[in-house]
Design a protein around this motif. Structure first.
Motif, short mmCIF file in Angstrom:
data_model
loop_
_atom_site.label_atom_id
_atom_site.label_comp_id
_atom_site.label_asym_id
_atom_site.label_seq_id
_atom_site.Cartn_x
_atom_site.Cartn_y
_atom_site.Cartn_z
N VAL A 189 0.85 -1.19 0.00
CA VAL A 189 0.00 0.00 0.00
C VAL A 189 0.88 1.24 0.00
O VAL A 189 1.89 1.29 0.71
N SER A 207 -6.36 -5.91 4.07
CA SER A 207 -6.19 -4.76 3.19
C SER A 207 -5.90 -3.58 4.09
O SER A 207 -6.66 -3.30 5.04
N SER A 245 -4.66 0.55 4.92
CA SER A 245 -4.56 1.94 4.49
C SER A 245 -3.73 2.70 5.52
O SER A 245 -3.73 2.36 6.70
N SER A 254 -7.25 0.58 -1.78
CA SER A 254 -6.63 1.49 -0.81
C SER A 254 -5.84 2.54 -1.54
O SER A 254 -4.96 2.22 -2.35
N GLN A 263 -9.83 3.68 2.18
CA GLN A 263 -10.18 2.41 1.56
C GLN A 263 -11.60 2.49 1.02
O GLN A 263 -12.51 2.96 1.70
#
Length: 361
Positions: A47, A101, A103, A149, A154
């Motif tokens: 990310v 996931s 961010s 992201s 996100q």
């Protein structure tokens, strides 16, 4: 992107000699970097140009800048597992938590805040570089496809196609790393505009929404998220020399690095086909995106389009960080796992194969 090597060569594999390759999606340049840290860390996510790593020894989370070597230390996932009220064993909780996931946002005082979505558990948690443990957020994450992201936020698509309540819309939610509010519904997309499934991708610093424009899966359409928020339902006519790859996640790539592909196209595995298909947005036509050599089940034959499966593998987190290549949905994954057992290759960085006694190594 962190290049997917295939052949069982997961990041940190001894045959890589402590190195890892990155592939520039605009220029096609490869950069080989020495990252010995990966010998005792596994890669969970990427990310904002950083790698999200978990240390084998104690599940501590690290953010690594692969080119400068800078590291941000975050609390271990074990602090989060204890907050989950489930019937799972702690080993199972930690295994499920590896599918995330992330961010990232940075405050004016330099404090880094990270929000992780625990994809398989539908929960979210936050921690800063000054914390000693993660904080589980009280609300549940809506069911969704793989999140996008970008810029500390996100975005995720909640599709109501299989639900009894209002099954004719897809909803896009936004979550921010520096906020702990419930996911914010920013747009509802009517089924006649974009049909199931719907994907999000960042292209030239703009969020695009990709999906079929009918349930026959005959044609694709691309919309700007900002247009949909403003209830402007005019599809994007072209994306220049860019090619959008849609898998579990989506990537935007310059067509200049993937000959003989052309720009202004979407490449993905068509719901009715087993091969990678290319949809030209200009002519509204389909074509094969790879040749027969590149789709070889052995993964040993390299054809002129062989980079396409590598990029697709980066869209599939089930494969990308494990030395596995994404070919077709389930069959090749099974074959590759068997191959790794047969070759005696260390498979411990594959969460689906981890036993409680080998959880962190």
């Amino acid at each position: 992107m962190m290049f997917a090597e295939g052949h069982g060569l997961h990041p940190g594999h001894e045959n890589l000699g402590g190195h890892i390759r990155f592939f520039n999606l605009d220029s096609g340049i490869f950069v080989r970097v020495r990252l010995p840290l990966l010998t005792d860390h596994c890669v969970l996510d990427s990310v904002e140009g950083l790698l999200v790593l978990q240390r084998d020894e104690d599940t501590a989370i690290h953010l690594l800048h692969p080119f400068t070597g800078d590291i941000v230390e975050l609390p271990p996932l074990t602090s989060l597992a204890m907050q989950l009220k489930t019937d799972y064993t702690e080993a199972t909780k930690l295994k499920l938590m590896r599918h995330i996931s992330a961010s990232i946002s940075v405050a004016d005082d330099g404090v880094v805040r990270v929000m992780v979505i625990l994809i398989r558990m539908m929960r979210a948690a936050v921690a800063t570089s000054q914390d000693t443990e993660w904080s589980m957020l009280s609300w549940r994450v809506p069911s969704h496809y793989q999140p996008l992201s970008t810029g500390g936020k996100q975005y995720l698509v909640h599709d109501t196609f299989f639900e009894d309540i209002d099954p004719d819309v897809a909803q896009v939610f936004q979550m921010e790393a520096h906020l702990q509010d419930t996911p914010k519904l920013i747009v509802t997309i009517p089924r006649e505009i974009l049909a199931y499934p719907v994907y999000l991708v960042e292209c030239d610093s703009e969020v695009l929404v990709v999906g079929h424009n009918d349930m026959s899966f005959t044609h694709l359409a691309v919309h700007r998220l900002s247009d949909l928020v403003s209830e402007r339902y005019v599809p994007v006519k072209g994306i220049g020399d860019k090619v959008i790859f849609v898998g579990g996640r989506a990537l935007c790539v310059s067509s200049k690095i993937l000959p003989p592909t052309t720009g202004n196209a979407v490449i993905y595995q068509h719901p009715r086909e087993l091969t990678f298909s290319q949809y030209c947005l200009g002519s509204s036509t389909w074509s094969l995106a790879t040749d027969e050599c590149s789709m070889s089940m052995s993964g040993l034959t390299q054809g002129p389009c062989s980079l396409i499966p590598h990029v697709f593998t980066c869209c599939s987190r089930r494969h990308w960080n494990k030395g596995l290549m994404y070919w077709r949905d389930n069959e090749p994954l099974t074959w590759k796992v068997k191959q790794k057992f047969r070759d005696g290759v260390n498979h411990s960085h594959d969460p689906s194969l981890i036993s409680p006694t080998r959880l962190f190594s």
